[in-house]
Design a protein around this motif. Structure first.
Motif, PDB file in Angstrom:
ATOM      1  N   ASP A  72      -9.516   0.233 -66.921  1.00  0.00           N
ATOM      2  CA  ASP A  72      -8.681  -0.681 -67.701  1.00  0.00           C
ATOM      3  C   ASP A  72      -7.765   0.094 -68.647  1.00  0.00           C
ATOM      4  OD1 ASP A  72      -7.882  -3.293 -68.441  1.00  0.00           O
ATOM      5  OD2 ASP A  72      -9.088  -3.156 -70.249  1.00  0.00           O
TER       6      ASP A  72
ATOM      7  N   GLU B 181      -3.595   0.157 -68.715  1.00  0.00           N
ATOM      8  CA  GLU B 181      -2.820  -0.113 -69.933  1.00  0.00           C
ATOM      9  C   GLU B 181      -1.926   1.083 -70.282  1.00  0.00           C
ATOM     10  OE1 GLU B 181      -2.498  -2.968 -71.421  1.00  0.00           O
ATOM     11  OE2 GLU B 181      -3.899  -3.809 -69.953  1.00  0.00           O
TER      12      GLU B 181
ATOM     13  N   LYS C  73       2.170   0.993 -70.671  1.00  0.00           N
ATOM     14  CA  LYS C  73       2.858   1.489 -71.868  1.00  0.00           C
ATOM     15  C   LYS C  73       3.859   2.580 -71.528  1.00  0.00           C
ATOM     16  CE  LYS C  73      -0.882   0.368 -75.105  1.00  0.00           C
ATOM     17  NZ  LYS C  73      -1.939   0.914 -76.008  1.00  0.00           N
TER      18      LYS C  73
ATOM     19  N   ARG D  23       0.794  -4.852 -62.545  1.00  0.00           N
ATOM     20  CA  ARG D  23       1.255  -4.944 -63.924  1.00  0.00           C
ATOM     21  C   ARG D  23       2.662  -4.372 -64.089  1.00  0.00           C
ATOM     22  NH1 ARG D  23      -2.675  -5.024 -67.783  1.00  0.00           N
ATOM     23  NH2 ARG D  23      -0.923  -5.240 -69.237  1.00  0.00           N
TER      24      ARG D  23
END
Length: 275
Positions: A11, A15, A19, A99
């Motif tokens: 996870d 992320e 970013k 994502r």
């Protein structure tokens, strides 16, 4: 707990990829320059430490050189930097999780590749050539390493690149496991030391060592480009497939469940606030 679980690391990696994909161009270029320079400085230290060891103990010199090389990635992770090889894991993992887009991955890789090259060339030219830190008594070692890398054929360099970034991205992955500085350093140290001691090829490290030999009039830019293409592709496979995809597939159900729970909790909280 003092460490993150593998599921939590997956996870965190996603992320991180998200970013990184949203960083402004100027930030990517500056951080990429720094990362390229940091890896080059680690290689420069490797050359100096291994050269100081007497010839009969050359194997020990290579091991000690490999033992100090990790300072480069330590600086990238703890001080901040955008390193192509690490991004070959984090951004594809975020893409596998839907994502970010393939275009975002390509943009980041393109900018970071160029910025890493500038940082590595800066160290190779000014510290290596102008100050003579890769020439003079260090030239024999510089040429031995650089020549071995460019003499590998495409398939050898490609496969070596896979092995390298498998270990480098595992080092980054393990750094996400720890929640303290000492743990992060220890986690990164041994995988990086291993790839250097084995002799695997790292595209950013090669951006330093091969140009250092070129600046000493020993190799050519054509040899650099041929090596770059093979190692870049190998590193991409090692990072994106052997680490990013492997762990995403392993933990994707857990991650999706976690995201669903977060969404349900958020929705419940929203409904509560409306009452």
């Amino acid at each position: 707990m003092s460490i993150n679980t593998p599921q939590q690391i997956a996870d965190i990696t996603i992320e991180a990829g998200v970013k990184k994909s949203h960083l402004p161009t100027l930030s990517v270029m500056v951080l990429g320059f720094l990362a390229g320079a940091f890896i080059a400085l680690g290689f420069l230290l490797d050359i100096h430490v291994s050269t100081m060891i007497p010839t009969p103990w050359a194997s020990l010199g290579n091991l000690l050189g490999a033992a100090v090389f990790p300072i480069g990635l330590i600086l990238v992770i703890l001080a901040g930097g955008e390193l192509l090889t690490g991004n070959m894991m984090s951004l594809p993992t975020a893409m596998f999780a839907k994502r970010i887009t393939l275009g975002a991955v390509a943009r980041n890789w393109l900018l970071v590749t160029f910025a890493n090259l500038l940082g590595a060339l800066f160290v190779a030219w000014f510290f290596g050539h102008v100050l003579g830190l890769t020439e003079g008594v260090f030239l024999k070692k510089t040429l031995a390493i650089a020549t071995a890398k460019v003499n590998a054929d495409f398939s050898q360099a490609f496969i070596s690149g896979i092995g390298c970034n498998w270990l480098v991205c595992l080092a980054v992955w393990l750094s996400y496991a720890s929640k303290d500085v000492a743990g992060k350093i220890l986690a990164m140290w041994f995988p990086i030391m291993a790839f250097v001691a084995i002799g695997f090829q790292h595209v950013v490290a090669n951006m330093f060592i091969i140009p250092a030999a070129i600046f000493a009039d020993a190799l050519s830019w054509t040899q650099f480009i041929e090596n770059f293409a093979a190692v870049f592709l190998g590193n991409a496979v090692g990072g994106a497939i052997f680490v990013g995809l492997a762990y995403y597939v392993s933990y994707s159900n857990v991650l999706q469940s976690s995201l669903s729970n977060v969404s349900v909790t958020a929705a419940a909280s929203s409904e509560t606030q409306k009452m």
